[in-house]
Design an enzyme around this catalytic site. Structure first.
Site, short mmCIF file in Angstrom:
data_model
loop_
_atom_site.label_atom_id
_atom_site.label_comp_id
_atom_site.label_asym_id
_atom_site.label_seq_id
_atom_site.Cartn_x
_atom_site.Cartn_y
_atom_site.Cartn_z
CG HIS A 37 -5.75 1.33 6.88
ND1 HIS A 37 -4.41 1.45 7.20
CD2 HIS A 37 -6.00 2.24 5.90
CE1 HIS A 37 -3.87 2.41 6.46
NE2 HIS A 37 -4.81 2.90 5.67
CE1 TYR A 68 -5.38 10.82 -2.97
CE2 TYR A 68 -5.32 8.50 -2.36
CZ TYR A 68 -5.10 9.83 -2.05
OH TYR A 68 -4.59 10.16 -0.81
CG HIS A 84 -1.68 6.90 -0.64
ND1 HIS A 84 -2.63 6.47 -1.52
CD2 HIS A 84 -2.11 6.52 0.59
CE1 HIS A 84 -3.62 5.87 -0.86
NE2 HIS A 84 -3.31 5.88 0.42
CG HIS A 102 -10.44 6.51 -1.58
ND1 HIS A 102 -11.08 6.75 -0.38
CD2 HIS A 102 -9.18 7.01 -1.45
CE1 HIS A 102 -10.24 7.39 0.44
NE2 HIS A 102 -9.10 7.55 -0.18
CD GLN A 133 -0.71 10.31 1.48
OE1 GLN A 133 -0.43 9.68 2.50
NE2 GLN A 133 -1.93 10.28 0.96
CG ASP A 143 -1.03 4.47 4.16
OD1 ASP A 143 -1.30 5.18 3.17
OD2 ASP A 143 -1.83 4.29 5.08
NE ARG A 197 -14.02 7.25 4.69
CZ ARG A 197 -13.00 7.86 4.10
NH1 ARG A 197 -13.16 9.03 3.51
NH2 ARG A 197 -11.80 7.31 4.09
CD GLU A 230 -6.74 5.06 7.69
OE1 GLU A 230 -5.62 5.55 7.97
OE2 GLU A 230 -7.28 5.24 6.59
CG HIS A 283 -1.97 1.09 1.13
ND1 HIS A 283 -2.92 1.11 0.13
CD2 HIS A 283 -2.21 2.17 1.90
CE1 HIS A 283 -3.72 2.16 0.31
NE2 HIS A 283 -3.31 2.82 1.37
NE ARG A 310 -10.51 13.62 4.62
CZ ARG A 310 -11.79 13.36 4.32
NH1 ARG A 310 -12.12 12.21 3.77
NH2 ARG A 310 -12.72 14.23 4.62
#
Length: 455
Positions: free
Chosen positions: A270, A123, A60, A207, A63, A321, A210, A236, A58, A84
């Site tokens: 998660h 994303y 991103h 994703h 980040q 992550d 949600r 999570e 995992h 976030r």
């Protein structure tokens, strides 16, 4: 067909540490022959400790540029959700060129620490104004280019991101770069099809529950070619669980289980907050849980129920992550330590047949990471990739050790990086702790960060 080989005094085969092993691989980087109980020749390459590289299930990548930048208290109680908001603002500024520079730095760091493959949960599809690039797959292709630049294997997972919250709430303005519908993701999968090769796989990632409706998720998964991986963030944070209950009457993992979609193609990232019933059902589904301990600790997510999941026969892997750490050692160490703190006990990640915690953690995460990546990695077997780590046998922590102590010493003693050399698909990408393009990649990353810090 020409081949290459390496002789290991000790190699970690599926059955455990094995003496006097020679591995052969072909020009494509796949293992073709594994000999055991053989003698070394004077002219061949010889190592002491050889083991399969880990899949980082995992990531991103963008980040990585934020690591260490959010550790300042705000005027209100800080949480995942305040972090976030900061991440969204940062994401709005990153260009395709900067994205590749950041990813290359990250992937080179991951390789030096022992990851030989990465699952990129991607994303950032649109430009900063929210418009699709002339080439819709521009940003994904930049990350694949970074993987090829560094030599790491990659599973690219274009992310379906349509809503801001349950009940199909419209996206926020600061989420405009993420906006996609099912047709967009299927178009990206098709556009990325020519990128698939021995080092590259393409899957998808709704994703979260949600950000994508169950109707969308079902449509996407049913349209995906068979055997392609499907990853999703789930459970999570407790706020997510409460929102799911309010919107659907079910907890998020329960809601996904009730869909009937869950199987071995899935990686639940998660899955921190599950009931015992959910833990057992996820384990029975054959899905993998992606545990990202350093990020979960950084964001205050909570503790995964590892003992319950293992008792149910669950499969897991680890990922970095948000990249506050790039080390599989740290992920696995703190996976175990978190359970010790939670339960006030020791040696939690073990079974009746494998009592050495380091061996259990490494070998289990190899299997789970390989499954989540949908690539033939994670073990030294014919047909699998020649993704190999050579540990530093001269380091005081490993010098003179018996094989049964090596993984425990590596994972639980000290903070020096004990990965000396790394091979991916038989190609050496790290030698004596240095990535082959380390200076060039670091220079590009430094320029990129200077630009971003001026914003």
């Amino acid at each position: 067909m020409s081949t290459k080989s390496v002789f290991a005094r000790q190699a970690l085969l599926p059955q455990g540490w094995t003496q006097q092993v020679r591995l052969h691989w072909d020009v494509s980087g796949s293992l073709t022959l594994i000999e055991t109980g053989v003698s070394a020749t004077a002219t061949e390459q010889q190592v002491t400790w050889l083991l399969p590289g880990m899949s980082n299930l995992h990531s991103h990548a963008f980040q990585r540029a934020m690591a260490g930048m959010t550790e300042m208290a705000g005027d209100t109680q800080d949480s995942f959700w305040t972090w976030r908001d900061l991440m969204y603002r940062y994401a709005l500024h990153i260009s395709p060129e900067q994205s590749q520079a950041i990813a290359a730095q990250l992937y080179a760091e991951c390789l030096r620490q022992g990851y030989t493959g990465v699952c990129e949960f991607h994303y950032l599809h649109r430009d900063p104004q929210g418009e699709m690039y002339a080439r819709p797959a521009e940003m994904a292709q930049r990350l694949i280019a970074a993987a090829r630049q560094t030599g790491i294997g990659i599973t690219m997972l274009p992310v379906l991101y349509s809503y801001a919250d349950f009940r199909e709430q419209p996206l926020r303005e600061d989420q405009r770069r993420f906006a996609t519908r099912v047709d967009d993701i299927l178009g990206l999968v098709q556009a990325l099809e020519p990128e698939r090769d021995a080092q590259t796989e393409i899957g998808v990632a709704p994703h979260s529950l949600r950000a994508a409706s169950m109707t969308q998720i079902r449509e996407l998964v049913n349209a995906l070619p068979a055997q392609r991986p499907v990853h999703i963030h789930i459970a999570e944070q407790m706020k997510e669980v409460q929102a799911s209950l309010a919107a659907t009457g079910r907890r998020p993992v329960e809601y996904l289980l009730d869909s009937g979609l869950l199987d071995s193609r899935w990686c639940l990232v998660h899955a921190t907050h599950m009931t015992p019933q959910e833990v057992s059902a996820v384990a029975a589904s054959g899905a993998v849980v992606g545990i990202c301990t350093s990020t979960e600790g950084n964001l205050g997510d909570g503790f995964f129920d590892l003992p319950g999941y293992l008792a149910a026969g669950g499969r897991f892997g680890v990922g970095s992550d948000s990249h506050v750490s790039q080390s599989p050692v740290e992920e696995l160490r703190w996976l175990e330590y978190g359970q010790r703190l939670r339960l006030q006990g020791r040696n939690i990640a073990s079974t009746a047949t494998q009592k050495r915690v380091g061996d259990f953690l490494w070998q289990s995460a190899l299997q789970g990471g390989a499954q989540a990546s949908a690539r033939p990695v994670g073990q030294f077997s014919v047909g699998y990739r020649a993704d190999m780590l050579v540990l530093d046998d001269a380091h005081p922590n490993l010098a003179g050790l018996q094989s049964e102590h090596v993984l425990n010493s590596w994972l639980f003693a000290g903070n020096d990086n004990l990965v000396r050399d790394v091979y991916v698909g038989g190609r050496q990408v790290v030698q004596n702790g240095r990535h082959f393009a380390q200076d060039e990649i670091a220079a590009d990353y430094t320029r990129c960060m200077q630009e971003l810090r001026q914003l």
